[in-house]
Write a protein that holds these residues in place. Structure first.
Motif, short mmCIF file in Angstrom:
data_model
loop_
_atom_site.label_atom_id
_atom_site.label_comp_id
_atom_site.label_asym_id
_atom_site.label_seq_id
_atom_site.Cartn_x
_atom_site.Cartn_y
_atom_site.Cartn_z
N UNK A 160 0.85 -1.19 0.00
CA UNK A 160 0.00 0.00 0.00
C UNK A 160 0.89 1.24 0.00
N UNK A 161 0.42 2.26 -0.69
CA UNK A 161 1.12 3.54 -0.76
C UNK A 161 0.20 4.62 -0.20
N UNK A 162 0.71 5.35 0.77
CA UNK A 162 -0.04 6.44 1.38
C UNK A 162 0.60 7.76 0.98
N UNK A 163 -0.22 8.73 0.58
CA UNK A 163 0.27 10.05 0.19
C UNK A 163 0.05 11.03 1.33
N UNK A 164 1.11 11.72 1.74
CA UNK A 164 1.09 12.57 2.93
C UNK A 164 1.56 13.98 2.59
N UNK A 165 1.08 14.99 3.35
CA UNK A 165 1.54 16.36 3.12
C UNK A 165 3.01 16.51 3.51
N UNK A 166 3.62 17.59 3.09
CA UNK A 166 5.05 17.78 3.33
C UNK A 166 5.36 17.95 4.81
N UNK A 176 -2.18 15.03 8.61
CA UNK A 176 -2.51 14.16 7.48
C UNK A 176 -3.42 14.85 6.47
N UNK A 177 -3.76 16.12 6.75
CA UNK A 177 -4.66 16.87 5.87
C UNK A 177 -3.84 17.57 4.79
N UNK A 178 -4.24 17.40 3.55
CA UNK A 178 -3.56 18.00 2.41
C UNK A 178 -4.38 19.19 1.92
N UNK A 179 -3.79 20.36 1.93
CA UNK A 179 -4.46 21.56 1.43
C UNK A 179 -4.26 21.65 -0.08
N UNK A 180 -5.33 21.99 -0.78
CA UNK A 180 -5.33 21.98 -2.24
C UNK A 180 -5.76 23.35 -2.75
N UNK A 213 -3.35 22.47 -11.15
CA UNK A 213 -3.09 22.11 -9.76
C UNK A 213 -1.66 21.60 -9.62
N UNK A 214 -0.99 22.07 -8.58
CA UNK A 214 0.34 21.56 -8.25
C UNK A 214 0.31 21.03 -6.82
N UNK A 215 0.79 19.82 -6.63
CA UNK A 215 0.83 19.20 -5.32
C UNK A 215 2.23 18.67 -5.05
N UNK A 216 2.67 18.77 -3.81
CA UNK A 216 3.90 18.14 -3.36
C UNK A 216 3.56 17.20 -2.21
N UNK A 217 3.77 15.92 -2.40
CA UNK A 217 3.34 14.91 -1.44
C UNK A 217 4.45 13.88 -1.25
N UNK A 218 4.62 13.44 -0.01
CA UNK A 218 5.50 12.32 0.27
C UNK A 218 4.72 11.02 0.11
#
Length: 454
Positions: free
Chosen positions: A306-312, A319-323, A337-342
């Motif tokens: 499993x892969x989890x995407x997390x904010x920087x 764990x909340x990602x602002x968009x 849209x530009x996102x930076x996620x670990x």
């Protein structure tokens, strides 16, 4: 004033006049929510039917003894609920199919059913007892007997955000029969092994009182999201609260030739900022559940994880990602849209054998996603994606960075990076207002698994 602004204000004739006087209050608030002391209004909750068929082994009065009984579970589950608000399971019913001869000598039965719904959030489990009634039902002289039990599931209140799993336990039936002598003993049941008893999943979101600030068009709204455009400071002519959105999507891993179907999620606390001229913008927040990854390592070894995407700023516990999405154009809108996620990798197995990657197996740097969506509707949604044929290189795909921190007994960084890290990967996200049908204009290709795999 542009045509798009005129159209939008025409849809919100009162809102545009009052929203800048008192500020927008309440996550996912209505147009009347302009008092900053008012509690947030729960989101427009989309709901979906849930159905589950389970086989139980039930012990009936002698001489019948143990018999298999099919239990058809039906309910309506909300898709998203604010933390601290009641999660209501509606239209809950159980239909029992009992074979001939289980209740010999009876012409009519009625009674009650008890069972537990198990609510699981991460590693915490809470049983919810449910009591249902079975109305008086004629017992056929031959053939199967169907008993339908209905009742209310107690409200479930959870204070922590995250995903809840609802699973169904084994029932116990207390029946009265005609004739009533001798009285019937309770019918106890056990679930047959190797069954999936999950009724459904519900997302719990923490909704705070929000007062959006006009700020700069294109400024970074928070960790994990970056604006694509740098614009001089502009004052919006209106700030419009939007209904919550659902998302579904896909990602490819070029090195592996793998397609990953992203676990559906929600965008909440969404607002639309209208300016005298484009670009306009929307903001919101999301939490992205872990997605299942399946591929063949080295072309023949089955590997799951499993892969989890997390904010920087995930290391702070966030764990909340602002968009923030920039909207270009007037009569036809293109969203950017530009996102930076670990990316965090976990639960890895190779050919069914666990590969202990540990709790800190992460991409060594953020995954940078530049997504574009033509024909975007800020109120209903659309599709944001990379495109290998895009004239701008930034939108042609994304690079999966190398992994670090992987492995407990041995260093697995080079193994995992060698298999999957690299450029040329594609991403697609479909965004749809909760409650609307998923029309094709807002769906990514192959986002839903084939029917046989659902």
């Amino acid at each position: 004033m542009t045509q798009q602004v005129r159209r939008a204000l025409g849809r919100f004739p009162v809102l545009a006049g009052v929203i800048l006087l008192a500020g927008v209050n309440g996550a996912l608030a209505s147009s009347a929510a302009t008092d900053p002391t008012t509690s947030p209004t729960p989101p427009l909750q989309g709901a979906a039917p849930a159905r589950l068929a389970l086989v139980n082994t039930c012990v009936f009065p002698d001489p019948a003894g143990e018999r298999p009984v099919t239990m058809d579970v039906q309910a309506t589950l909300p898709k998203v609920v604010p933390t601290g608000k009641p999660l209501q399971v509606k239209d809950f019913s159980l239909t029992f199919t009992i074979g001939e001869g289980a209740l010999t000598g009876l012409t009519e039965v009625a009674g009650a059913v008890t069972l537990e719904l198990m609510v699981t959030q991460e590693d915490k489990k809470t049983p919810v007892p449910v009591a249902l009634e079975i109305p008086s039902t004629k017992v056929p002289a031959a053939g199967e007997l169907k008993l339908v039990a209905t009742g209310k599931v107690p409200d479930i209140v959870v204070s922590l955000p995250g995903e809840l799993r609802l699973t169904t336990g084994a029932p116990s039936l207390t029946l009265t029969g005609v004739p009533a002598d001798p009285p019937l003993k309770p019918v106890t049941c056990e679930q047959a092994p190797d069954q999936d008893s999950e009724l459904g999943r519900v997302t719990l979101l923490k909704l705070n009182v929000v007062k959006p600030q006009p700020g700069k068009s294109g400024q970074k709204p928070g960790p994990g999201a970056h604006a694509t455009n740098e614009e001089p400071e502009r004052e919006p002519i209106a700030v419009i609260p939007l209904q919550p959105f659902e998302t579904q999507g896909t990602s490819t891993v070029a090195k592996l030739g793998a397609l990953v179907r992203l676990t559906p999620s929600f965008i909440f606390n969404a607002f639309y900022y209208l300016y005298p001229e484009p670009p306009h913008r929307t903001t919101g927040s999301t939490m992205m559940p872990a997605s299942e990854v399946k591929f063949l390592g080295f072309g023949f070894v089955p590997i799951n994880g499993t892969m989890e995407l997390l904010p920087t700023d995930y290391q702070t516990g966030n764990t909340v990602i602002d968009v923030e999405t920039m909207l270009h154009g007037d009569t036809t809108t293109t969203a950017v849209l530009r996102l930076e996620l670990f990316g965090k990798l976990k639960n890895v197995t190779i050919n069914g054998v666990t590969l202990d990657v540990g709790d800190h197996c992460m991409t060594s740097e953020p995954i940078v996603l530049n997504l574009r969506g033509p024909n975007w509707d800020p109120f209903n949604g659309g599709v944001l994606r990379t495109d290998p044929n895009d004239p701008e290189p930034a939108f042609r795909g994304f690079t999966l960075p190398a992994f670090s921190g992987c492995g407990v007994k041995e260093d697995l960084d080079s193994l995992l990076s060698g298999m999957g890290s690299g450029p040329g990967n594609q991403a697609c996200v479909g965004v749809n207002q909760v409650g609307l049908p998923w029309d094709d204009v807002r769906k990514c290709p192959n986002a839903e698994p084939p029917v046989a795999r659902r």
